[in-house]
Design a protein around this motif. Structure first.
Motif, PDB file in Angstrom:
ATOM      1  N   SER A  14       0.831  -1.201   0.000  1.00 59.23           N
ATOM      2  CA  SER A  14       0.000   0.000   0.000  1.00 59.23           C
ATOM      3  C   SER A  14       0.865   1.250   0.000  1.00 59.23           C
ATOM      4  O   SER A  14       1.983   1.251   0.533  1.00 59.23           O
ATOM      5  CB  SER A  14      -0.911   0.022   1.232  1.00 59.23           C
ATOM      6  OG  SER A  14      -1.705  -1.137   1.305  1.00 59.23           O
ATOM      7  N   ARG A  57     -11.058   0.804  10.486  1.00 60.62           N
ATOM      8  CA  ARG A  57     -10.020   0.317   9.572  1.00 60.62           C
ATOM      9  C   ARG A  57      -8.821   1.256   9.591  1.00 60.62           C
ATOM     10  O   ARG A  57      -8.969   2.474   9.685  1.00 60.62           O
ATOM     11  CB  ARG A  57     -10.563   0.227   8.142  1.00 60.62           C
ATOM     12  CG  ARG A  57     -11.552  -0.888   7.908  1.00 60.62           C
ATOM     13  CD  ARG A  57     -12.174  -0.786   6.527  1.00 60.62           C
ATOM     14  NE  ARG A  57     -11.163  -0.790   5.475  1.00 60.62           N
ATOM     15  CZ  ARG A  57     -11.450  -0.582   4.177  1.00 60.62           C
ATOM     16  NH1 ARG A  57     -12.698  -0.352   3.803  1.00 60.62           N
ATOM     17  NH2 ARG A  57     -10.489  -0.606   3.275  1.00 60.62           N
ATOM     18  N   ALA A  69      -6.283  -1.138   1.319  1.00 57.23           N
ATOM     19  CA  ALA A  69      -7.377  -1.811   0.614  1.00 57.23           C
ATOM     20  C   ALA A  69      -7.518  -3.230   1.160  1.00 57.23           C
ATOM     21  O   ALA A  69      -6.520  -3.926   1.356  1.00 57.23           O
ATOM     22  CB  ALA A  69      -7.093  -1.857  -0.885  1.00 57.23           C
ATOM     23  N   LYS A  70      -8.762  -3.653   1.415  1.00 60.59           N
ATOM     24  CA  LYS A  70      -8.947  -5.027   1.903  1.00 60.59           C
ATOM     25  C   LYS A  70      -8.542  -6.038   0.841  1.00 60.59           C
ATOM     26  O   LYS A  70      -7.952  -7.075   1.147  1.00 60.59           O
ATOM     27  CB  LYS A  70     -10.410  -5.247   2.308  1.00 60.59           C
ATOM     28  CG  LYS A  70     -10.743  -4.729   3.699  1.00 60.59           C
ATOM     29  CD  LYS A  70     -12.055  -5.298   4.191  1.00 60.59           C
ATOM     30  CE  LYS A  70     -12.269  -4.941   5.666  1.00 60.59           C
ATOM     31  NZ  LYS A  70     -13.514  -5.556   6.198  1.00 60.59           N
ATOM     32  N   ARG A  72     -10.687   2.165   0.077  1.00 61.71           N
ATOM     33  CA  ARG A  72      -9.836   2.475   1.225  1.00 61.71           C
ATOM     34  C   ARG A  72     -10.256   3.828   1.783  1.00 61.71           C
ATOM     35  O   ARG A  72     -10.937   4.613   1.095  1.00 61.71           O
ATOM     36  CB  ARG A  72      -8.364   2.496   0.821  1.00 61.71           C
ATOM     37  CG  ARG A  72      -8.006   3.665  -0.099  1.00 61.71           C
ATOM     38  CD  ARG A  72      -6.634   3.512  -0.686  1.00 61.71           C
ATOM     39  NE  ARG A  72      -6.634   2.513  -1.755  1.00 61.71           N
ATOM     40  CZ  ARG A  72      -5.536   2.036  -2.309  1.00 61.71           C
ATOM     41  NH1 ARG A  72      -4.359   2.428  -1.882  1.00 61.71           N
ATOM     42  NH2 ARG A  72      -5.601   1.163  -3.278  1.00 61.71           N
TER      43      ARG A  72
END
Length: 729
Positions: A79, A618, A623-624, A655
């Motif tokens: 990321s 979060r 990003a998941k 995100r």
């Protein structure tokens, strides 16, 4: 779009007209052995108990990926919090980041055996000044996921990125020249010129290697207020020189120097509506009173001495000096009231200089012994000087009018660390190995903060002074078990810890009677638990590697309110859990399909009120889901020419830019996907490559936020078409 269709159609027609040969489909696929240096010795990737990706720099070049952000397409789960400028990235792995609140990096950077990043949590720049080195003379990039604290030390909570360069070769004269041109839709044109030469001398006992690069990355963002078009264009120039001495087969000395300048005309952000995220001034347009330039310069010198003796013992000494200089300009008008003190707009020029000296000496036992071990000592000193001011200007660009400079600050600081580390591997059987490791570090940080001006109530020439000092230590651990169940297959379990150093808390010059503040914040720490494996099946036609991880992050370094004062302290905790995988299928010779991905669920488990964090929020800029699919086909067109064609699809889910919607800077960024194409030909000593990135001109944002009610987001690069030619000897 006509140029896109012509390029893709020509390449596909040429290759598909012949089709795969039936005889090739019956061949056994020969896999190249992947050798990595994750454990500070050369090993097959199947001997490494950990998640490692090795990315060939030539592949990045062929796709026109010249910056660090291009790695995210190759390594799902990597990321970035980007300022929209080369050299201005905060990198995160496995979800470990506190976003814009971050004090120091959670991912470490190395160039060969040399650390080239900064751990000092003072000065405000170490978390984003992570090296973005041009791939000119890089052989490959190793990405080590998960904490690497025992061998690589501080600020490797999430992992490590290691640039592995080409070493001087005393056996052959060789060289390469590469030229490239590209153009961006809605923007300008750019170029790349690279050259490398390797010259042996002293009867094969020494060699010199020189690499040069000149590059212009095209801009694609306009700023009507300054009359600027394509203001985020970037010029990169650099050189790397290396001397290698090999007097015997067991003794070598390699001395290297690197310099690179990145000149970014303006940070590549656009202004959008804070609610709808629709552009307010037009597509790919910003609205600032000045072009917010961002200029960095890297310098790195290192010397590596290796001596093998006895039955195969290895002694290594690595010495280095690194420096990163940054000067930038922010438009801070949105943070002040309109027409404040009669100024039409306000800017903040900032200068940061980071210097780092390192020395490491380590001794390793022979490979293949029943018990293998490695032990060493490490010292580093970092110095930083951060300077900034806030100045006002009239609409005509004149200073003032009432108070031209309303604040100044200056922060000198230094960081000293002494560490000792050791790893030991017990080869229980030829195929089963258990490893344990430990590292102890003693850390000292000292700084002074000088502030003056109207905003702090001090004359510019009479700054207030805040002194800070901290001392501390950190210990990290490693335990793993690796089972090599086949020549091309292994399973492992791993537990490892990592840390970021603590630092001083600078008290105000005057405290109310009876009030105290903490004098320092402590290291934060992670524990990572994972299980993974890699292997090859069906005559090596199917290869895969995967890992499952769980991470506890405790004592996170975040701002907190203590007795009414905002200070950096330890508090809050988080956990990250997920899955990473990479698979490749080779159904016929020259034909390869790939699918790689990562699922990362990273969230707070304890509230952090001052940064609007609640348990369950979060972590920002993560990003998941991150997925990359690819297909490549290579085959000879005739006895002289080999052609290849490929396509790559990359997806990242949504995100957030901050922990929660309570944060005024919070923006929810939508997920996006892109498609890239590549076509290449190789004959004799020449290669010709063409590429299209972001084929459908997807408009998406990867970072940004809201400041003073003004939303500014960093977009991905629009559709880019490029062609490159290289020749080697």
């Amino acid at each position: 779009m006509i140029r896109v269709s012509l390029m893709a159609s020509a390449g596909l027609a040429t290759l598909l007209a012949t089709g795969p040969c039936a005889a090739w489909a019956a061949d056994t696929v020969q896999l190249d052995e992947i050798v990595v240096t994750a454990n500070k010795r050369e090993q097959s990737v199947y001997q490494v108990a950990g998640s490692v990706a090795s990315i060939q720099a030539r592949g990045l070049e062929n796709q026109g990926l010249n910056t660090l952000m291009g790695l995210s397409e190759q390594v799902p789960g990597l990321s970035f919090f980007s300022r929209g400028a080369t050299g201005a990235n905060q990198v995160a792995m496995r979800g470990l980041t506190s976003g814009s609140q971050q004090t120091s990096p959670t991912v470490g950077f190395y160039v060969n055996d040399t650390p080239f990043g900064f751990s000092i949590p003072v000065g405000g720049g170490s978390s984003i000044l992570q090296p973005d080195i041009d791939p000119a003379d890089i052989d490959h990039i190793e990405v080590l996921r998960g904490p690497q604290g025992t061998l690589y030390g501080a600020s490797t909570l999430g992992g490590l990125i290691k640039y592995v360069t080409r070493r001087p070769d005393p056996t052959a004269l060789s060289g390469t020249v590469r030229v490239e041109g590209d153009t961006v839709d809605h923007g300008g044109a750019g170029y790349v010129a690279r050259g490398q030469i390797n010259v042996p001398f002293a009867d094969g006992k020494a060699a010199a290697r020189l690499s040069l690069v000149s590059r212009e990355d095209p801009g694609f963002i306009d700023n009507p207020r300054t009359g600027g078009k394509d203001v985020n264009a970037t010029r990169v120039s650099g050189a790397r020189a290396a001397l290698g001495f090999y007097p015997t087969d067991n003794l070598s000395l390699v001395v290297t120097g690197l310099v690179q300048q990145n000149r970014v005309g303006a940070a590549g952000s656009v202004v959008v509506d804070p609610v709808t995220l629709a552009p307010t001034k037009g597509d790919l347009t910003q609205d600032f009173a000045v072009n917010q330039y961002f200029n960095t310069e890297y310098r790195l010198a290192d010397a590596e001495l290796k001596w093998k003796f006895g039955r195969g013992y290895s002694l290594v000494s690595s010495s280095s000096y690194g420096q990163v200089d940054l000067n930038l300009l922010f438009d801070v008008s949105a943070l002040l009231p309109p027409n404040f003190l009669g100024g039409a707009y306000y800017v903040s020029p900032q200068d940061l200089s980071y210097k780092k000296w390192t020395q490491e000496v380590r001794l390793a036992s022979p490979s293949g012994d029943r018990i293998e071990w490695l032990a060493g000592v490490y010292y580093t000193r970092e110095e930083v000087l951060a300077q900034s001011q806030v100045a006002g200007y009239t609409a005509a660009g004149a200073p003032g009018p009432l108070v031209p400079v309303i604040s100044k600050s200056r922060t000198p600081a230094n960081y000293d660390e002494v560490a000792a580390f050791a790893n030991a591997t017990y080869n229980i059987t030829p195929d089963l190995a258990a490893t344990v490791g430990v590292r102890y570090a003693d850390i000292r940080v000292k700084d002074q903060i000088y502030t003056s001006g109207l905003l702090v109530g001090r004359p510019l020439d009479q700054p207030s002074v805040q002194n800070g000092r901290s001392t501390g230590d950190a210990t990290t651990y490693l335990a793993s078990l690796n089972w090599r169940f086949a020549k091309n297959g292994s399973l492992y379990v791993r537990a490892a810890s990592g840390y970021r150093p603590g630092g001083p808390v600078e008290p105000p010059a005057i405290l109310p009677p009876g009030m105290t503040l903490p004098t320092q914040f402590n290291p934060d720490q992670v524990w990572n638990y994972e299980i993974g494996g890699r292997g090859a099946w069906f005559e090596n036609r199917l290869t895969a590697d995967a890992s499952v991880f769980y991470i506890d992050w405790s004592d996170i370094q975040l701002p907190f309110l203590v007795n009414g004062f905002r200070v950096l302290s330890n508090g809050g905790s988080a956990r990250s859990q997920g899955v990473e995988f990479n698979t490749q299928l080779r159904p016929a010779k020259g034909l390869k399909f790939g699918l790689a991905g990562a699922y990362t669920d990273a969230q707070l488990t304890q509230a952090a009120p001052l940064v609007y964090g609640h348990s369950g929020d979060r972590l920002p800029f993560v990003a998941k889901w991150s997925l990359t699919g690819s297909v490549n086909y290579e085959r000879p067109l005739n006895e002289a020419v080999t052609a290849n064609v490929g396509a790559l699809w990359h997806y990242e889910s949504d995100r957030n830019t901050a922990l929660s919607k309570s944060d005024p800077s919070f923006v929810a960024l939508d997920g996006f996907s892109t498609i890239d194409l590549q076509l290449g030909f190789q004959w004799d000593r020449y290669t010709l490559n063409g590429y299209i990135r972001n084929l459908f001109d997807e408009r998406a944002y990867v970072s940004g936020g809201i400041a003073g009610g003004k939303a500014s987001l960093v977009p991905i690069q629009p559709m880019t078409v490029g062609v490159a030619m290289s020749a080697s000897f």
